[in-house]
Design a protein around this motif. Structure first.
Motif, PDB file in Angstrom:
ATOM      1  N   LEU A  51       0.805  -1.214   0.000  1.00  0.00           N
ATOM      2  CA  LEU A  51       0.000   0.000   0.000  1.00  0.00           C
ATOM      3  C   LEU A  51       0.841   1.270   0.000  1.00  0.00           C
ATOM      4  O   LEU A  51       0.511   2.231  -0.686  1.00  0.00           O
ATOM      5  N   VAL A  52       1.893   1.265   0.786  1.00  0.00           N
ATOM      6  CA  VAL A  52       2.725   2.453   0.928  1.00  0.00           C
ATOM      7  C   VAL A  52       3.990   2.271   0.098  1.00  0.00           C
ATOM      8  O   VAL A  52       4.796   1.385   0.352  1.00  0.00           O
ATOM      9  N   LYS A  53       4.107   3.127  -0.902  1.00  0.00           N
ATOM     10  CA  LYS A  53       5.292   3.133  -1.776  1.00  0.00           C
ATOM     11  C   LYS A  53       6.245   4.168  -1.199  1.00  0.00           C
ATOM     12  O   LYS A  53       5.963   5.370  -1.228  1.00  0.00           O
ATOM     13  N   ASP A  54       7.363   3.679  -0.661  1.00  0.00           N
ATOM     14  CA  ASP A  54       8.317   4.537   0.033  1.00  0.00           C
ATOM     15  C   ASP A  54       8.735   5.720  -0.835  1.00  0.00           C
ATOM     16  O   ASP A  54       9.104   5.552  -1.991  1.00  0.00           O
ATOM     17  N   ASN A  55       8.634   6.907  -0.283  1.00  0.00           N
ATOM     18  CA  ASN A  55       8.980   8.173  -0.941  1.00  0.00           C
ATOM     19  C   ASN A  55       7.999   8.577  -2.036  1.00  0.00           C
ATOM     20  O   ASN A  55       8.258   9.528  -2.762  1.00  0.00           O
ATOM     21  N   GLU A  56       6.879   7.862  -2.171  1.00  0.00           N
ATOM     22  CA  GLU A  56       5.868   8.240  -3.161  1.00  0.00           C
ATOM     23  C   GLU A  56       4.584   8.718  -2.483  1.00  0.00           C
ATOM     24  O   GLU A  56       4.155   9.830  -2.724  1.00  0.00           O
ATOM     25  N   ASN A  57       3.967   7.842  -1.689  1.00  0.00           N
ATOM     26  CA  ASN A  57       2.751   8.238  -0.983  1.00  0.00           C
ATOM     27  C   ASN A  57       2.939   8.151   0.535  1.00  0.00           C
ATOM     28  O   ASN A  57       1.984   8.153   1.285  1.00  0.00           O
ATOM     29  N   GLY A  58       4.187   8.093   0.940  1.00  0.00           N
ATOM     30  CA  GLY A  58       4.508   8.035   2.356  1.00  0.00           C
ATOM     31  C   GLY A  58       5.876   7.425   2.556  1.00  0.00           C
ATOM     32  O   GLY A  58       6.705   7.415   1.637  1.00  0.00           O
ATOM     33  N   TYR A  59       6.084   6.914   3.757  1.00  0.00           N
ATOM     34  CA  TYR A  59       7.384   6.350   4.103  1.00  0.00           C
ATOM     35  C   TYR A  59       7.227   5.030   4.840  1.00  0.00           C
ATOM     36  O   TYR A  59       6.334   4.882   5.675  1.00  0.00           O
ATOM     37  N   LEU A  60       8.134   4.127   4.526  1.00  0.00           N
ATOM     38  CA  LEU A  60       8.256   2.866   5.249  1.00  0.00           C
ATOM     39  C   LEU A  60       9.476   2.958   6.153  1.00  0.00           C
ATOM     40  O   LEU A  60      10.563   3.319   5.695  1.00  0.00           O
ATOM     41  N   ALA A  61       9.298   2.647   7.417  1.00  0.00           N
ATOM     42  CA  ALA A  61      10.402   2.643   8.375  1.00  0.00           C
ATOM     43  C   ALA A  61      10.743   1.203   8.728  1.00  0.00           C
ATOM     44  O   ALA A  61       9.862   0.329   8.728  1.00  0.00           O
ATOM     45  N   GLU A  62      11.993   0.975   9.026  1.00  0.00           N
ATOM     46  CA  GLU A  62      12.421  -0.357   9.452  1.00  0.00           C
ATOM     47  C   GLU A  62      11.598  -0.781  10.672  1.00  0.00           C
ATOM     48  O   GLU A  62      11.335   0.018  11.576  1.00  0.00           O
ATOM     49  N   TYR A  63      11.203  -2.039  10.671  1.00  0.00           N
ATOM     50  CA  TYR A  63      10.347  -2.594  11.718  1.00  0.00           C
ATOM     51  C   TYR A  63      10.866  -2.275  13.116  1.00  0.00           C
ATOM     52  O   TYR A  63      12.018  -2.552  13.443  1.00  0.00           O
ATOM     53  N   ARG A  64      10.017  -1.648  13.912  1.00  0.00           N
ATOM     54  CA  ARG A  64      10.267  -1.269  15.310  1.00  0.00           C
ATOM     55  C   ARG A  64      11.447  -0.317  15.498  1.00  0.00           C
ATOM     56  O   ARG A  64      11.945  -0.166  16.614  1.00  0.00           O
TER      57      ARG A  64
END
Length: 180
Positions: A118-131
């Protein structure tokens, strides 16, 4: 209501350990220590409500983090926030993220389970490394440092959410059956 032109982060879900709302409070503490002005609204009820309130008090975050309780009208909540933050540890299908995207909100979440679909990093938000709370905090700070990202990434979220519109999905299915 946002009279102070603050970036308002939001989260909705049951207040239970696996939803990770404690990380929002930890991120708030780090951002406040760095001198940022912001607000975090957390909608939901659950067994961790008292614990989260104690942490908000302990870290002196009563102006920055607000527990709203159960929200009947999610559209009003979504329209009151700028960025949706979802520090959940696991989701089969993150309906809350799809909902936020439908309302044109960029999303910050951990890079686990269904979230990267769902979340495309740097496109519609950010994914952070787990915990990784430091990284989650930095990703949230990107919106404080460059508020134009809210609109840019929010538009992309809205576009992506259309792929999850049940009526469109049913129409595609119907067309493929008819084309046979």
């Amino acid at each position: 209501k946002n009279d102070e032109n603050l970036v308002i982060f939001g989260n909705s879900g049951r207040l239970v350990e696996k939803k990770g709302q404690i990380h929002l409070i930890e991120a708030a503490k780090k951002k406040k220590e760095k001198g940022y002005s912001f607000r975090i609204l957390i909608a939901g009820k659950g067994k961790l409500e008292k614990y989260l309130k104690e942490k908000i008090d302990e870290y002196d975050l009563n102006n920055e983090v607000i527990l709203l309780g159960f929200i009947d009208k999610i559209e009003e909540f979504m329209n009151s926030i700028d960025v949706f933050v979802f520090p959940s540890y696991f989701e089969g299908s993150a309906n809350a993220i799809v909902e936020a995207m439908y309302f044109g909100k960029p999303v910050v979440c951990f890079d686990i389970s269904s979230m990267p679909e769902l979340v495309k990093d740097n496109e519609n938000g950010y994914l952070a490394e787990y915990r990784n709370i430091e990284e989650l905090t930095r990703k949230m700070e990107n919106f404080l440092n460059d508020p134009e990202l809210i609109s840019k990434m929010g538009k992309k979220s809205k576009e992506i959410s259309e792929d999850y519109d049940i009526l469109k999905i049913m129409k595609k299915l119907e067309n493929s059956i008819l084309e046979g």
